[in-house]
Design a protein around this motif. Structure first.
Motif, PDB file in Angstrom:
ATOM      1  N   PRO A 156      61.315  53.978 -41.872  1.00 39.13           N
ATOM      2  CA  PRO A 156      60.501  55.122 -41.213  1.00 39.13           C
ATOM      3  C   PRO A 156      58.932  55.008 -41.598  1.00 39.13           C
ATOM      4  CG  PRO A 156      61.449  56.028 -43.172  1.00 39.13           C
ATOM      5  CD  PRO A 156      61.855  54.653 -43.215  1.00 39.13           C
ATOM      6  N   PHE A 157      58.481  53.868 -42.015  1.00 34.24           N
ATOM      7  CA  PHE A 157      57.358  53.905 -42.684  1.00 34.24           C
ATOM      8  C   PHE A 157      55.781  53.359 -41.826  1.00 34.24           C
ATOM      9  CE2 PHE A 157      55.022  52.102 -46.739  1.00 34.24           C
ATOM     10  CZ  PHE A 157      55.024  53.431 -47.156  1.00 34.24           C
ATOM     11  N   CYS A 158      56.209  53.308 -40.647  1.00 30.69           N
ATOM     12  CA  CYS A 158      54.974  52.582 -39.927  1.00 30.69           C
ATOM     13  C   CYS A 158      54.488  54.080 -39.094  1.00 30.69           C
ATOM     14  CB  CYS A 158      55.426  51.687 -38.796  1.00 30.69           C
ATOM     15  SG  CYS A 158      55.986  50.421 -39.753  1.00 30.69           S
ATOM     16  N   GLU A 159      54.128  55.067 -39.867  1.00 32.23           N
ATOM     17  CA  GLU A 159      53.683  56.342 -39.167  1.00 32.23           C
ATOM     18  C   GLU A 159      52.095  56.582 -39.491  1.00 32.23           C
ATOM     19  OE1 GLU A 159      55.517  58.341 -37.118  1.00 32.23           O
ATOM     20  OE2 GLU A 159      57.437  57.108 -37.779  1.00 32.23           O
ATOM     21  N   THR A 160      51.491  57.153 -38.622  1.00 31.13           N
ATOM     22  CA  THR A 160      50.155  57.454 -38.986  1.00 31.13           C
ATOM     23  C   THR A 160      50.029  58.834 -39.688  1.00 31.13           C
ATOM     24  OG1 THR A 160      49.824  58.986 -37.069  1.00 31.13           O
ATOM     25  CG2 THR A 160      49.444  56.758 -36.541  1.00 31.13           C
ATOM     26  N   GLU A 161      48.719  58.929 -40.264  1.00 33.64           N
ATOM     27  CA  GLU A 161      48.776  60.493 -41.181  1.00 33.64           C
ATOM     28  C   GLU A 161      49.210  61.470 -40.348  1.00 33.64           C
ATOM     29  OE1 GLU A 161      44.875  60.653 -42.657  1.00 33.64           O
ATOM     30  OE2 GLU A 161      44.735  58.672 -43.351  1.00 33.64           O
ATOM     31  N   ALA A 162      48.864  61.723 -39.191  1.00 38.65           N
ATOM     32  CA  ALA A 162      49.425  62.680 -38.264  1.00 38.65           C
ATOM     33  C   ALA A 162      50.751  62.941 -38.193  1.00 38.65           C
ATOM     34  CB  ALA A 162      48.520  62.960 -37.074  1.00 38.65           C
ATOM     35  N   GLN A 163      51.552  61.866 -38.511  1.00 36.00           N
ATOM     36  CA  GLN A 163      52.904  61.853 -38.238  1.00 36.00           C
ATOM     37  C   GLN A 163      53.733  61.755 -39.361  1.00 36.00           C
ATOM     38  OE1 GLN A 163      52.916  58.503 -35.937  1.00 36.00           O
ATOM     39  NE2 GLN A 163      53.336  59.715 -33.726  1.00 36.00           N
ATOM     40  N   TRP A 164      53.205  62.090 -40.506  1.00 36.43           N
ATOM     41  CA  TRP A 164      53.858  61.623 -41.702  1.00 36.43           C
ATOM     42  C   TRP A 164      55.066  62.389 -42.112  1.00 36.43           C
ATOM     43  CZ3 TRP A 164      53.988  57.603 -44.865  1.00 36.43           C
ATOM     44  CH2 TRP A 164      54.595  57.806 -46.098  1.00 36.43           C
ATOM     45  N   PRO A 165      56.340  62.018 -41.974  1.00 35.78           N
ATOM     46  CA  PRO A 165      57.363  62.709 -42.267  1.00 35.78           C
ATOM     47  C   PRO A 165      57.453  63.329 -43.721  1.00 35.78           C
ATOM     48  CG  PRO A 165      57.885  60.515 -41.906  1.00 35.78           C
ATOM     49  CD  PRO A 165      56.451  60.581 -41.769  1.00 35.78           C
ATOM     50  N   ASP A 166      58.161  64.597 -43.785  1.00 31.51           N
ATOM     51  CA  ASP A 166      58.130  65.069 -45.198  1.00 31.51           C
ATOM     52  C   ASP A 166      59.203  64.563 -46.002  1.00 31.51           C
ATOM     53  OD1 ASP A 166      59.769  66.637 -44.039  1.00 31.51           O
ATOM     54  OD2 ASP A 166      58.982  68.493 -44.229  1.00 31.51           O
ATOM     55  N   ASP A 167      60.219  63.652 -45.581  1.00 33.06           N
ATOM     56  CA  ASP A 167      61.407  63.479 -46.519  1.00 33.06           C
ATOM     57  C   ASP A 167      61.187  61.897 -46.618  1.00 33.06           C
ATOM     58  OD1 ASP A 167      61.607  62.392 -43.895  1.00 33.06           O
ATOM     59  OD2 ASP A 167      63.642  63.373 -43.356  1.00 33.06           O
ATOM     60  N   ILE A 168      60.379  61.302 -46.981  1.00 34.32           N
ATOM     61  CA  ILE A 168      60.245  59.971 -47.380  1.00 34.32           C
ATOM     62  C   ILE A 168      59.206  59.828 -48.532  1.00 34.32           C
ATOM     63  CG2 ILE A 168      60.985  59.003 -45.249  1.00 34.32           C
ATOM     64  CD1 ILE A 168      58.182  57.961 -44.669  1.00 34.32           C
ATOM     65  N   VAL A 169      59.315  59.081 -49.430  1.00 35.13           N
ATOM     66  CA  VAL A 169      58.432  58.599 -50.484  1.00 35.13           C
ATOM     67  C   VAL A 169      58.287  57.185 -50.694  1.00 35.13           C
ATOM     68  CG1 VAL A 169      57.864  58.943 -52.955  1.00 35.13           C
ATOM     69  CG2 VAL A 169      58.821  60.788 -51.648  1.00 35.13           C
ATOM     70  N   LEU A 170      57.103  56.672 -50.668  1.00 38.60           N
ATOM     71  CA  LEU A 170      56.886  55.344 -50.938  1.00 38.60           C
ATOM     72  C   LEU A 170      57.164  54.942 -52.583  1.00 38.60           C
ATOM     73  CD1 LEU A 170      55.709  52.458 -50.371  1.00 38.60           C
ATOM     74  CD2 LEU A 170      53.509  53.353 -51.200  1.00 38.60           C
ATOM     75  N   ALA A 171      58.092  54.080 -52.799  1.00 35.33           N
ATOM     76  CA  ALA A 171      58.557  53.678 -53.943  1.00 35.33           C
ATOM     77  C   ALA A 171      58.122  52.100 -54.180  1.00 35.33           C
ATOM     78  CB  ALA A 171      60.064  53.892 -54.190  1.00 35.33           C
ATOM     79  N   ARG A 172      56.744  52.009 -55.167  1.00 31.88           N
ATOM     80  CA  ARG A 172      56.413  50.742 -55.631  1.00 31.88           C
ATOM     81  C   ARG A 172      56.679  50.113 -56.971  1.00 31.88           C
ATOM     82  NH1 ARG A 172      53.023  47.312 -53.132  1.00 31.88           N
ATOM     83  NH2 ARG A 172      52.262  48.613 -51.421  1.00 31.88           N
ATOM     84  N   ALA A 173      57.232  49.115 -56.845  1.00 34.76           N
ATOM     85  CA  ALA A 173      57.702  48.194 -58.219  1.00 34.76           C
ATOM     86  C   ALA A 173      56.714  47.490 -58.815  1.00 34.76           C
ATOM     87  CB  ALA A 173      59.086  47.646 -58.018  1.00 34.76           C
ATOM     88  N   GLN A 174      56.814  46.763 -59.995  1.00 33.40           N
ATOM     89  CA  GLN A 174      55.886  45.886 -60.461  1.00 33.40           C
ATOM     90  C   GLN A 174      56.245  44.345 -60.028  1.00 33.40           C
ATOM     91  OE1 GLN A 174      55.090  46.474 -64.587  1.00 33.40           O
ATOM     92  NE2 GLN A 174      53.980  48.257 -64.217  1.00 33.40           N
ATOM     93  N   GLY A 175      57.355  44.298 -59.428  1.00 33.46           N
ATOM     94  CA  GLY A 175      58.020  43.054 -59.226  1.00 33.46           C
ATOM     95  C   GLY A 175      58.803  43.278 -57.889  1.00 33.46           C
ATOM     96  N   SER A 176      59.508  42.167 -57.543  1.00 37.17           N
ATOM     97  CA  SER A 176      60.434  42.292 -56.464  1.00 37.17           C
ATOM     98  C   SER A 176      61.506  43.336 -56.636  1.00 37.17           C
ATOM     99  CB  SER A 176      61.152  40.611 -56.122  1.00 37.17           C
ATOM    100  OG  SER A 176      60.022  39.790 -55.701  1.00 37.17           O
ATOM    101  N   ILE A 177      61.859  43.934 -55.368  1.00 36.02           N
ATOM    102  CA  ILE A 177      63.188  44.803 -55.783  1.00 36.02           C
ATOM    103  C   ILE A 177      64.432  44.074 -55.372  1.00 36.02           C
ATOM    104  CG2 ILE A 177      61.404  46.972 -55.450  1.00 36.02           C
ATOM    105  CD1 ILE A 177      62.879  46.867 -52.460  1.00 36.02           C
ATOM    106  N   ALA A 178      65.508  44.648 -55.815  1.00 41.74           N
ATOM    107  CA  ALA A 178      66.891  44.234 -55.383  1.00 41.74           C
ATOM    108  C   ALA A 178      67.227  45.234 -54.413  1.00 41.74           C
ATOM    109  CB  ALA A 178      67.633  44.288 -56.751  1.00 41.74           C
TER     110      ALA A 178
END
Length: 145
Positions: A83-105
């Protein structure tokens, strides 16, 4: 009280948190999706107060766009697409970006996960992907529940 009784009492007191499952005073605060926003893009007092702090959230990993990636989208409900390709105006309130320091499993989008990371807020556009985020967990670690 003799020395033996005193030592026994001290050992019991030290074991209390472990035996009862009590959390230490330095426990990581839990942040729920419903505790992020008051309305629209207005953050709650709790969310604003946790800016820069390590927090724990529970949710689902939305399927990443490609296999080799260092971030994922944490969602309140299972989502079979990103659901991540939204503009600022459309930002959903039930998602959070989670960024790791390396590749994720990657885990299945239907598997509940616990995520810990540093909580950041404010609109940000990723230079590499062009994705927009408003709330983020940085340097995440996660486990399947």
């Amino acid at each position: 009280m003799n020395r033996r009784d005193l030592l026994s009492a001290m050992a019991l007191a030290a074991a209390w948190p472990v035996a009862t499952g009590a959390r230490a005073a330095t426990a990581v605060p839990t942040l729920k999706f419903r505790e992020l926003y008051v309305r629209g893009n207005d953050l709650t007092d709790k969310a604003r107060g946790l800016q820069g702090a390590e927090v724990e959230m529970i949710g689902y990993m939305a399927p990443p766009l490609k296999p080799e990636i260092d971030f994922f989208v944490l969602t309140k409900l299972p989502m079979s697409t990103c659901p991540f390709c939204e503009t600022e105006a459309q930002w959903p309130d039930d998602i959070v970006l989670a960024r790791a320091q390396g590749s994720i499993a990657v885990v299945r989008y239907t598997d509940l996960i616990r995520v810990r990371g540093r909580f950041e807020t404010g609109f940000q556009t990723d230079a590499e992907t062009g994705f927009v985020s408003y709330v983020r967990l940085m340097d995440v670690r996660y486990e399947k529940l």
